[in-house]
Design an enzyme around this catalytic site. Sequence first.
Site: not given
Ligand SMILES: *Cc1c(COP(=O)(O)O)cnc(C)c1O
Length: 397
Positions: A73, A181, A201, A203, A239, A329
Site C-alpha cells: 500500500g 482498508q 495491499s 497483508h 523482479t 505507523c
Molecule cells: C496499511 C495501510 C497502508 C500501507 O500499506 P502497506 O502494504 O503496509 O505498505 C496504506 N493505506 C492504508 C489506509 C493502510 O491501512
Amino acid sequence: MIKKPIYFDHAATTPLCAEALEKMAPYFTEMAGNANSQHIFGRQAMAAVDNARDTIAGIINCKPNELYFTSGGTESDNWALRGAAHALKYKGKHLIISPIEHAAMIATAKALEKEGFEIEFMKVDEEGFVDLDHLKSIVRKDTVFVGCMLANNEVGTVEPVKEIAKIAHEAGALCFTDAVQAAGVLDIDVKDLGVDMMSMSSHKIYGPKGVGALYIKNGVSIESIITGGHQERMRRGGTTNVPGVVGFAEAFRIAAEEREKNAKYVSSLRDRFIDRVIKEVPYVKLNGPADGAKRLPANADFSFKFIEGESILFSLDLAGIAVSSGSACSSGSLEPSHVLLALGVPEGLAHGSIRFSFGKHNTMEEVDYAVEVIKQAVDRLRNMSPLFKAESEVKNV
Ligand SMILES: *Cc1c(COP(=O)(O)O)cnc(C)c1O
C-alpha cells in the site's frame, strides 16, 4: 477457555490464510523461476502472475492490464501521488488530499510541497467525513490530483469517494483512492467508484506482507517511481514477487467470496464491543462515525479521558490483548494522531485513544473478556491520575 494472546489489531496487519500459504509454497521451491525468464521456469512463474492479475482485476472490475503489482500500500500511494504530480506538472501543480490520509500519502505530499507543488487539504467533519461543498470550493483549473481514502485506517470512516470522483472530474483532475482498508469488507468496483487510480495491499486482507497493487486506468499518465527492468509493462521495475502475488490473489479471492459474511460477523463483534464500552466505561468517546453502517465493520476507536493511550495499550498487552494506540505507523512517537486532530478531537483526548480492529477469527467471548479487562485497567489507571482525581472531586461537591 479463551486462548491468549488475543489479536485485536487487524487494521495493522492480518495473519496469512492457509489457502494463500498453500498456493504460494511451490513458487518458493520447485517453481521458483523469474517471471521474465524465457524458459519453462519463467513461463510457469509468468502464468501464475497472469492468473493472479486476472483474479484481482475481476474482483475490482478493471482490465488486467490496468493492474500493477507493487510492494504494498505504501508504494502504491507513493506512486499514485508522486507519479501523477510529476506527469501532470505541465498542466498544474495544485494537489488536493484529505487530512486523514495514511502516512504514505501525507509524507509524500510534504515531499512534493518541497519540490514546489501546492498541497491543499479537504475539510472533514467531527466524524471524519469529507465536506463535499468545501471540496467543490477549492478545486481549481490547475488542480491535477484529488485523493481520498475509501475508508480510514484509524477511525473507520467510509468516505463518499464516488461523489469526490465526480467533483474531481468536473474540475479536470484525476481521482485517486486508497482502498487498503476497504478491500475485503466493502465492494471496491473501480467503475462504480469512478476513480482513476486505486491502492490495495495484500497483508490487510489475510495475504502475505510486502505485496500490493495499484490500479491505473488506461490512458492515465503517471510517471514511474521505481525504474529498472521491463516488469509491469515497463512501468514498475524489479523482479516480480511471484509467491507474494500468488498469495495476494488467493487471499483477495477468498476475501471477496466471504466479504458479506465476514463483514456481518466482525460488525457484530464491533457493535457489542462499542455498546458495552459506552455503557460500562465512564468518560469515553467513540472516535469516528456513530452510525455503524458508515464505519468499517471491524473498527472501534475510543478515547479514554484522563489516561494516555500508551498506558492502556501496555495494560491490555499484559492481560494478553493486542491493540493499537493511534495509528500503528505513528506509535512510538508522542505526537497525537493527525487523524484525530483533523476531526477536532482535543489533544488530551487524542493522547488517550486506542484502536480495536477485529478479524474473522475473533470471538464474542474474546470481546467480552476485553471489556472486563478494559474496565479494570481504566479504573486502575484513572485512580493514579491526578487529573482524574481533581475532576471527580469537583463532581462530588
Ligand atoms: C496499511 C495501510 C497502508 C500501507 O500499506 P502497506 O502494504 O503496509 O505498505 C496504506 N493505506 C492504508 C489506509 C493502510 O491501512
